[in-house]
Enzyme design. Sequence first.
Site, PDB file in Angstrom:
ATOM      1  N   PHE A 123       0.576  54.208  47.226  1.00  0.00           N
ATOM      2  CA  PHE A 123      -0.301  55.378  47.178  1.00  0.00           C
ATOM      3  C   PHE A 123      -0.017  56.233  48.413  1.00  0.00           C
ATOM      4  O   PHE A 123       0.066  55.713  49.523  1.00  0.00           O
ATOM      5  CB  PHE A 123      -1.758  54.914  47.165  1.00  0.00           C
ATOM      6  CG  PHE A 123      -2.724  56.008  46.811  1.00  0.00           C
ATOM      7  CD1 PHE A 123      -3.045  56.277  45.488  1.00  0.00           C
ATOM      8  CD2 PHE A 123      -3.321  56.767  47.797  1.00  0.00           C
ATOM      9  CE1 PHE A 123      -3.939  57.286  45.162  1.00  0.00           C
ATOM     10  CE2 PHE A 123      -4.215  57.787  47.474  1.00  0.00           C
ATOM     11  CZ  PHE A 123      -4.526  58.039  46.153  1.00  0.00           C
ATOM     12  N   ASP A 188      -4.103  46.545  50.157  1.00  0.00           N
ATOM     13  CA  ASP A 188      -4.928  47.622  49.631  1.00  0.00           C
ATOM     14  C   ASP A 188      -5.402  47.183  48.246  1.00  0.00           C
ATOM     15  O   ASP A 188      -4.586  46.967  47.340  1.00  0.00           O
ATOM     16  CB  ASP A 188      -4.100  48.921  49.570  1.00  0.00           C
ATOM     17  CG  ASP A 188      -4.935  50.117  49.139  1.00  0.00           C
ATOM     18  OD1 ASP A 188      -5.875  49.927  48.355  1.00  0.00           O
ATOM     19  OD2 ASP A 188      -4.618  51.236  49.578  1.00  0.00           O
ATOM     20  N   TYR A 213     -15.415  53.652  45.115  1.00  0.00           N
ATOM     21  CA  TYR A 213     -15.754  54.539  43.987  1.00  0.00           C
ATOM     22  C   TYR A 213     -14.940  54.287  42.728  1.00  0.00           C
ATOM     23  O   TYR A 213     -15.127  54.946  41.733  1.00  0.00           O
ATOM     24  CB  TYR A 213     -15.626  56.008  44.400  1.00  0.00           C
ATOM     25  CG  TYR A 213     -14.294  56.402  45.019  1.00  0.00           C
ATOM     26  CD1 TYR A 213     -13.185  56.642  44.228  1.00  0.00           C
ATOM     27  CD2 TYR A 213     -14.157  56.521  46.395  1.00  0.00           C
ATOM     28  CE1 TYR A 213     -11.970  56.993  44.793  1.00  0.00           C
ATOM     29  CE2 TYR A 213     -12.952  56.876  46.972  1.00  0.00           C
ATOM     30  CZ  TYR A 213     -11.854  57.109  46.169  1.00  0.00           C
ATOM     31  OH  TYR A 213     -10.662  57.443  46.738  1.00  0.00           O
ATOM     32  N   LYS A 214     -13.998  53.345  42.768  1.00  0.00           N
ATOM     33  CA  LYS A 214     -13.210  53.083  41.563  1.00  0.00           C
ATOM     34  C   LYS A 214     -13.915  51.990  40.744  1.00  0.00           C
ATOM     35  O   LYS A 214     -14.983  52.237  40.204  1.00  0.00           O
ATOM     36  CB  LYS A 214     -11.779  52.720  41.950  1.00  0.00           C
ATOM     37  CG  LYS A 214     -11.062  53.961  42.528  1.00  0.00           C
ATOM     38  CD  LYS A 214      -9.697  53.692  43.108  1.00  0.00           C
ATOM     39  CE  LYS A 214      -9.106  54.997  43.642  1.00  0.00           C
ATOM     40  NZ  LYS A 214      -7.994  54.788  44.565  1.00  0.00           N
ATOM     41  N   ARG A 360      -2.727  57.775  32.496  1.00  0.00           N
ATOM     42  CA  ARG A 360      -3.352  56.495  32.855  1.00  0.00           C
ATOM     43  C   ARG A 360      -4.654  56.306  32.075  1.00  0.00           C
ATOM     44  O   ARG A 360      -5.444  57.233  31.924  1.00  0.00           O
ATOM     45  CB  ARG A 360      -3.698  56.454  34.346  1.00  0.00           C
ATOM     46  CG  ARG A 360      -2.539  56.593  35.277  1.00  0.00           C
ATOM     47  CD  ARG A 360      -2.966  56.232  36.696  1.00  0.00           C
ATOM     48  NE  ARG A 360      -4.128  57.003  37.144  1.00  0.00           N
ATOM     49  CZ  ARG A 360      -4.685  56.860  38.330  1.00  0.00           C
ATOM     50  NH1 ARG A 360      -4.228  55.942  39.185  1.00  0.00           N
ATOM     51  NH2 ARG A 360      -5.723  57.601  38.693  1.00  0.00           N
TER      52      ARG A 360
END
Length: 401
Positions: A123, A188, A213-214, A360
């Site tokens: 990322f 991560d 928040y995921k 996705r």
Amino acid sequence: MTHADAQALDRADPLAPFRDRFSIPQGTIYLDGNSLGALPRSVAARTAKVVSEEWGRDLITSWNRHDWIDLPRRVGARIAPLIGAEPGSVVVADSTSLNIFKLLAVAVGRSDRRVIQTETGNFPTDIYIAGGLATLTGHEVRVDDLAVIRDDVAVVLVTEVNYRTGARHDMKALTARAHAAGATVIWDLCHSAGAFRVDLAGAGADYAIGCGYKYLNGGPGAPAFAYVAPRHLPGLRTPLSGWLGHAAPFAFAPDYQPAEGTDALRVGTPPVISMSALDAALEAFDGVDLAAVRAKADALFDVFAGEVGARCPEFELLTPRDAGSRGTQVSLRHPEAYAIMQALIARGVIGDFRQPDIMRFGLTPLYLRFEDVFRAAEILAEVMATRAWDRDAFKRKAKVV
Ligand SMILES: *Cc1c(COP(=O)(O)O)cnc(C)c1O
């Protein structure tokens, strides 16, 4: 498979009742919980209470009366079992990006080696932050496929589940390989925490960070978490030496003295409202067996990838089929991925797009039904068959894609 088959799977699903813990808009099939988790019902009531009673009525006394001051530790303790972390090893603070900076600084500060190694395709923020830290410390940032970890590497920064492809590293094996080379690892967990049971302690992990928040559903911009293995806690100190990471913040002493344990990773005043929202959101995991979550995610994967594969052979499945080698998203490639996704969103099927040609679809078993993913595949097939995506409006990229 037929619609009735999908409904039968839902009737037999032990996790089906958990959908009621979430507020999902009517007519929406939400396949983007890997990017922004859906809203748990517990959050609205809790944030209303924090705002009106704790802030509005009790004002500053709430730091003690409602224990605002220890929220970072309390919410960290709620996340710990989801990621296989030992008690007292997780704190909630700041953003993932900032926590990467803090832990990278800790890890390189504990080594006399000069290299930070990270993965091509990681990322971007992970790579950018490593580069930013390196401008201060003079470290070299090595970005490659992690096939070899040389004896000049201080720390390896790696994301367990790749955000684009959904491919998953073997945490235990890679950690062991780094340790054998004399390096530590920062994991991560942005696309892992809440998606399946992570076993940091079992993998012998050193450090980890991840998003609130995921899959943890803490809301847009929710604070992130940081993990430090108990053996690395003594002497923990970061260069972001803010007052709330001090051993005695309210002594207002002139010299910085880091707090004990993960409190040393705190920097400034916690965002009480959003941290309370994350705390309430984590109630959605109360009594949930993460092995069952993962098993359902795999079954959803099989239905969705199977139906898409049968109906739309033009898509390339980028995510490994082998369940042990992936997280819980489905990534499909197509040259018109962006426009196709916009056409899907216009039909109530929400996934997202990643450069240059990836769609996705996040599979979040607590609030998704088999019927949903079956229907999403049907709608995708219809969008392809009718070329509904082939409109200018669907090809204009928005600021956030
Ligand atoms: C989402 C994500 C981030 C986000 O970092 P923020 O500081 O919250 O913006 C970082 N790393 C990975 C792997 C991610 O998926």
